[in-house]
Design an enzyme around this catalytic site. Structure first.
Site, PDB file in Angstrom:
ATOM      1  N   ALA A   1      16.186 -34.327 -76.048  1.00 30.66           N
ATOM      2  CA  ALA A   1      16.909 -33.636 -74.983  1.00 30.66           C
ATOM      3  C   ALA A   1      16.308 -34.710 -73.716  1.00 30.66           C
ATOM      4  O   ALA A   1      17.188 -34.696 -72.693  1.00 30.66           O
ATOM      5  CB  ALA A   1      16.304 -32.298 -74.605  1.00 30.66           C
TER       6      ALA A   1
ATOM      7  N   CYS B   1       6.128 -45.812 -76.147  1.00 27.79           N
ATOM      8  CA  CYS B   1       4.994 -45.217 -77.112  1.00 27.79           C
ATOM      9  C   CYS B   1       3.990 -46.219 -77.311  1.00 27.79           C
ATOM     10  O   CYS B   1       3.057 -45.930 -77.994  1.00 27.79           O
ATOM     11  CB  CYS B   1       5.672 -44.797 -78.455  1.00 27.79           C
ATOM     12  SG  CYS B   1       6.888 -43.627 -78.272  1.00 27.79           S
TER      13      CYS B   1
END
Ligand SMILES: *Cc1c(COP(=O)(O)O)cnc(C)c1O
Length: 367
Positions: free
Chosen positions: A181, A308
């Site tokens: 999302a 990341c």
């Protein structure tokens, strides 16, 4: 989302009326997602985000296929770490065999290349729709067709693509698909895995009967409601924003390539078949982390490789995989535009980047 943090606190699996009300809200959110994706509501598994959806797809299909003697997984060398690290662990610790296809210089996998890699024991192919670092878009429909011609399941990480490209799961033909999302202005910490009816999948997280017995644990109702609302808005506005993004992206690419010569900068990823909001470059002899810190001081939020990997003074693994030399792969720069971004901001950011590179402000020129 707010009422479901506090006032409407019912657990959707509870029998009492607060639970039933929460269940209706959950079912409604699931219907919104299913309608938008063109699938059955029962084919959606809510997760804690894109990484979990990717993990569930790979672990779930590979472990369920063991009984059929199919233990071979195919992916590519430029996938998100949620795919690559999972695939490598399945190989190292769980007896799976792995083929990692080399992407083309533009960052794509071709259907014929995939067809050549499929074996009788191949259980699953996992290839991203849109690449997070270099923006390249794979020909997903054709790749899914190759898989189906060979009786192999096909998963696609659509975490990037879903925010920008219309999705019709029946038309695409994929068997599993991951979404998150927060990549489409929804809350962080929620996503889903689409699992086509009939695809064998063992749950990774066992316990309660939530999510069709495929993902145990009490639902995070506020976040699921938030994802469904963000997705509904995305469905209405996606086309509008995609053309806005593309104008800004093209200006960013043209401006930076125009200011710095080909000795200093190249566009990475596919020149045309790329995410509409996504510009990515390699800057020669530049330490991307240092560049990002200088940009942050000027109020410019940019990335190098994957978010990341931030703080890691290593060359981009994706650029190395595509064959870039280390002096280029250290300088991976990713500029993505958002709904609030203006053309003036793009030109000013590009000017700042060009100045930093040209004036050799960056000590990393020694790399
Ligand atoms: C962001 C991203 C993920 C991980 O999603 P999370 O919700 O952060 O776990 C996976 N794949 C791609 C392509 C992504 O861009």
């Amino acid at each position: 989302m707010l009422p479901f943090f506090a006032e409407q606190f019912g657990n959707p699996m509870a029998v009492y009326r607060q639970g039933q009300r929460a269940f209706a809200v959950l079912a409604n959110a699931r219907r919104t997602m299913a309608n938008g994706l063109n699938c059955a509501a029962s084919e959606l598994v809510f997760t804690s985000g894109g990484s979990e959806a990717d993990n569930l797809a790979l672990r779930g299909v590979l472990t369920a296929s063991r009984a059929l003697g199919k233990q071979h997984l195919i992916t590519s060398n430029i996938e998100h770490k949620a795919i690559l690290a999972t695939a490598q662990q399945l190989q190292a610790e769980f007896g799976c065999t792995l083929t990692v296809l080399p992407a083309s210089a533009d960052g794509q996998i071709s259907p014929s290349q995939l067809a050549d890699a499929i074996r009788p024991d191949t259980a699953l192919v996992s290839l991203a729709w849109g690449n997070n670092e270099i923006g390249s878009i794979n020909p997903i429909r054709e790749l899914a067709q190759v898989c189906h011609a060979h009786g192999v399941w096909f998963h696609s990480d659509a975490v990037q693509a879903a925010s920008h490209l219309p999705i019709d799961l029946q038309d695409l033909g994929v068997d599993l698909l991951s979404l998150a999302a927060h990549k489409f202005y929804g809350p962080k910490g929620v996503g889903l895995l689409y699992v086509r009816e009939g695809v064998p999948l063992l749950p990774s997280q066992t316990g309660g009967a939530q999510e069709n017995n495929l993902r145990a644990g009490t639902h995070n109702l506020p976040l699921i409601v938030g994802m469904a609302k963000a997705f509904q808005i995305l469905q209405e506005e996606r086309t509008h924003w995609a053309s806005h993004f593309q104008t800004l992206r093209d200006a960013c690419i043209a401006d930076l390539l125009g200011r710095l010569g080909t000795e200093q900068v190249v566009l990475t990823g596919h020149p045309i078949e790329r995410l509409p909001n996504h510009a990515s470059f390699a800057l020669r002899g530049v330490d991307a982390n240092e560049l990002l810190m200088h940009l942050d001081l000027q109020g410019i939020a940019a990335s190098s490789g994957s978010a990341c990997n931030t703080g890691n003074p290593e060359p981009s693994a994706v650029l190395l995989a595509l064959g870039y030399a280390r002096e280029w792969a250290m300088g991976a720069l990713r500029i993505t535009v958002g709904r609030q971004t203006t053309l003036a901001e793009i030109h000013s950011a590009v000017q700042t980047i060009a100045q930093l590179v040209e004036t050799q402000t960056l000590a990393g020129n020694s790399v």
